[in-house]
Design an enzyme around this catalytic site. Sequence first.
Site, PDB file in Angstrom:
ATOM      1  N   LYS A 159     -12.429  -0.675   1.857  1.00 54.05           N
ATOM      2  CA  LYS A 159     -11.748   0.140   0.839  1.00 54.05           C
ATOM      3  C   LYS A 159     -12.609   0.141  -0.434  1.00 54.05           C
ATOM      4  O   LYS A 159     -13.598   0.859  -0.482  1.00 54.05           O
ATOM      5  CB  LYS A 159     -10.323  -0.375   0.610  1.00 54.05           C
ATOM      6  CG  LYS A 159      -9.475  -0.327   1.907  1.00 54.05           C
ATOM      7  CD  LYS A 159      -8.030  -0.552   1.651  1.00 54.05           C
ATOM      8  CE  LYS A 159      -7.234  -0.874   2.910  1.00 54.05           C
ATOM      9  NZ  LYS A 159      -7.204   0.162   3.938  1.00 54.05           N
ATOM     10  N   HIS A 193      -5.608  -3.883  -1.159  1.00 53.82           N
ATOM     11  CA  HIS A 193      -5.441  -2.847  -2.193  1.00 53.82           C
ATOM     12  C   HIS A 193      -5.542  -3.441  -3.594  1.00 53.82           C
ATOM     13  O   HIS A 193      -4.905  -2.959  -4.526  1.00 53.82           O
ATOM     14  CB  HIS A 193      -4.122  -2.105  -1.981  1.00 53.82           C
ATOM     15  CG  HIS A 193      -4.132  -1.328  -0.711  1.00 53.82           C
ATOM     16  ND1 HIS A 193      -4.690  -0.079  -0.603  1.00 53.82           N
ATOM     17  CD2 HIS A 193      -3.724  -1.673   0.531  1.00 53.82           C
ATOM     18  CE1 HIS A 193      -4.594   0.339   0.643  1.00 53.82           C
ATOM     19  NE2 HIS A 193      -4.010  -0.611   1.353  1.00 53.82           N
ATOM     20  N   SER A 244       0.800  -1.232   0.000  1.00 53.09           N
ATOM     21  CA  SER A 244       0.000   0.000   0.000  1.00 53.09           C
ATOM     22  C   SER A 244       0.827   1.274   0.000  1.00 53.09           C
ATOM     23  O   SER A 244       0.348   2.321  -0.397  1.00 53.09           O
ATOM     24  CB  SER A 244      -0.922   0.007   1.211  1.00 53.09           C
ATOM     25  OG  SER A 244      -0.174  -0.049   2.396  1.00 53.09           O
TER      26      SER A 244
HETATM   27  N1  PLP Z   1      -3.977  -5.019   5.126  1.00 50.62           N
HETATM   28  C1  PLP Z   1      -3.582  -3.997   4.360  1.00 50.62           C
HETATM   29  C2  PLP Z   1      -2.575  -4.232   3.276  1.00 50.62           C
HETATM   30  C3  PLP Z   1      -4.107  -2.699   4.563  1.00 50.62           C
HETATM   31  O1  PLP Z   1      -3.708  -1.675   3.816  1.00 50.62           O
HETATM   32  C4  PLP Z   1      -5.066  -2.517   5.598  1.00 50.62           C
HETATM   33  C5  PLP Z   1      -5.624  -1.175   5.884  1.00 50.62           C
HETATM   34  O2  PLP Z   1      -4.993  -0.182   5.955  1.00 50.62           O
HETATM   35  C6  PLP Z   1      -5.431  -3.615   6.375  1.00 50.62           C
HETATM   36  C7  PLP Z   1      -4.872  -4.846   6.122  1.00 50.62           C
HETATM   37  C8  PLP Z   1      -6.436  -3.468   7.456  1.00 50.62           C
HETATM   38  O3  PLP Z   1      -7.731  -3.381   6.868  1.00 50.62           O
HETATM   39  P1  PLP Z   1      -8.972  -2.895   7.724  1.00 50.62           P
HETATM   40  O4  PLP Z   1      -9.065  -1.429   7.567  1.00 50.62           O
HETATM   41  O5  PLP Z   1     -10.144  -3.639   7.151  1.00 50.62           O
HETATM   42  O6  PLP Z   1      -8.694  -3.308   9.128  1.00 50.62           O
END
Ligand code: PLP
Length: 413
Positions: free
Chosen positions: A259, A228, A200
Amino acid sequence: QVAQPRAAGASRAYAAAAQAALSVLESELDAIRTAGTWKGERVITSRQGPRISVDGSRGDILNFCANNYLGLSSHPEVVKAGIEALQKYGAGLSSVRFICGTQSIHKNLEEKLAQFHEREDCILYASCFDANAGLFEVLLGPDDAVLSDELNHASIIDGIRLCRAKRFRYKHMDLNDLEEKLKESQSSRLRLVVTDGVFSMDGDVAPLQGICDLAEQYGALVFIDECHATGFLGPRGRGTDELLGVMDRVHIVNSTLGKALGGAAGGYTVGPKALIELLRQRSRPYLFSNSLPPPVVGCATRAVELLLASNEIAQSMAAKTMRFRNNMTQAGFTISGTAHPICPVMLGDARLASLMADDMLKLGVYVIGFSYPVVPKGKARIRVQISAAHTDEDIDRAVDAFIQTGRKHGVIS
Ligand code: PLP
């Protein structure tokens, strides 16, 4: 027995000790401010979307920092489905899933997500953070090994910390190093290769074909975090595994509903039925946390239905992403990653990233500077995120604003 009041001297000593402990926190906060890495929170006074109102800024602001890749966060059908679910199923369950917190809509969403990812089964969590926190401890024991990309998301790192498997960290997207670690871990009972599908902070895509080849050669399983990618990467938006033609070679996928899939909240794991059943029995964030609220389930279900019905939305973002990347590169900026809608404008210095983001807001474009510890020291950047809901004019306005602020701060000539 009635508690006796403490002596006045003891109370004063305790108050002084508590005050001293709290002053440690104040000096930590000061250190963050001095380093220029303070993360402020701007207050949005409208819905999420390509144009938003921001407290303290005049007029509509162009928003380039949400993970609203498909523009579904305020899509009329998604919002309507949330309202209908609220009216029919109530505000929430006041329960975890296995006591009295499973409604028909939870089962229906799990089925749709399994169908979307073409996996056997699905389990919902309150977030993908929870899905990552709850997976590894259940799957891996002390006789097992986990091989994890060094730049994996914080929630994966935390999830791995909770499990008792042997840990191997391979260099970012480095297949040679992964192979070394697979050789080193040869004696383990079960091995799991763990990677973000898309990273990300850089918008770079994991080399999943090579990872799957190595996993097959060395008898390991493959896990990807698709936060993502879900909804928009690949011809039908199924994710990185679809983009790279390895949907049938990746065993476990975790992703988010927070997202591209409507943006409300929630996460999930899809994979083999036996794994999902075991997670329902043992996964701690699932067993000990409340069920997803019905309006959130309603919104996500409609978002998935829209994507199952047509790949048009998933396809609509690519051209806008390339317009932004090409025009920025031509102007002299360095943009990390390749064709992904995460477009990190690399600046290096933390304070510069933060000052430029402030100046961009004055020009009506909302972007955010990222610095240590979110990204490595000396690699501060402004992360721009393109949405299907942006118009070409929106993209051009953002590029113009970057050129103006970039010249002001000497980033480009
Ligand atoms: N994994 C990745 C790669 C993320 O970018 C995010 C969120 O920023 C998460 C997990 C966590 O997701 P959530 O917002 O559903 O807890």
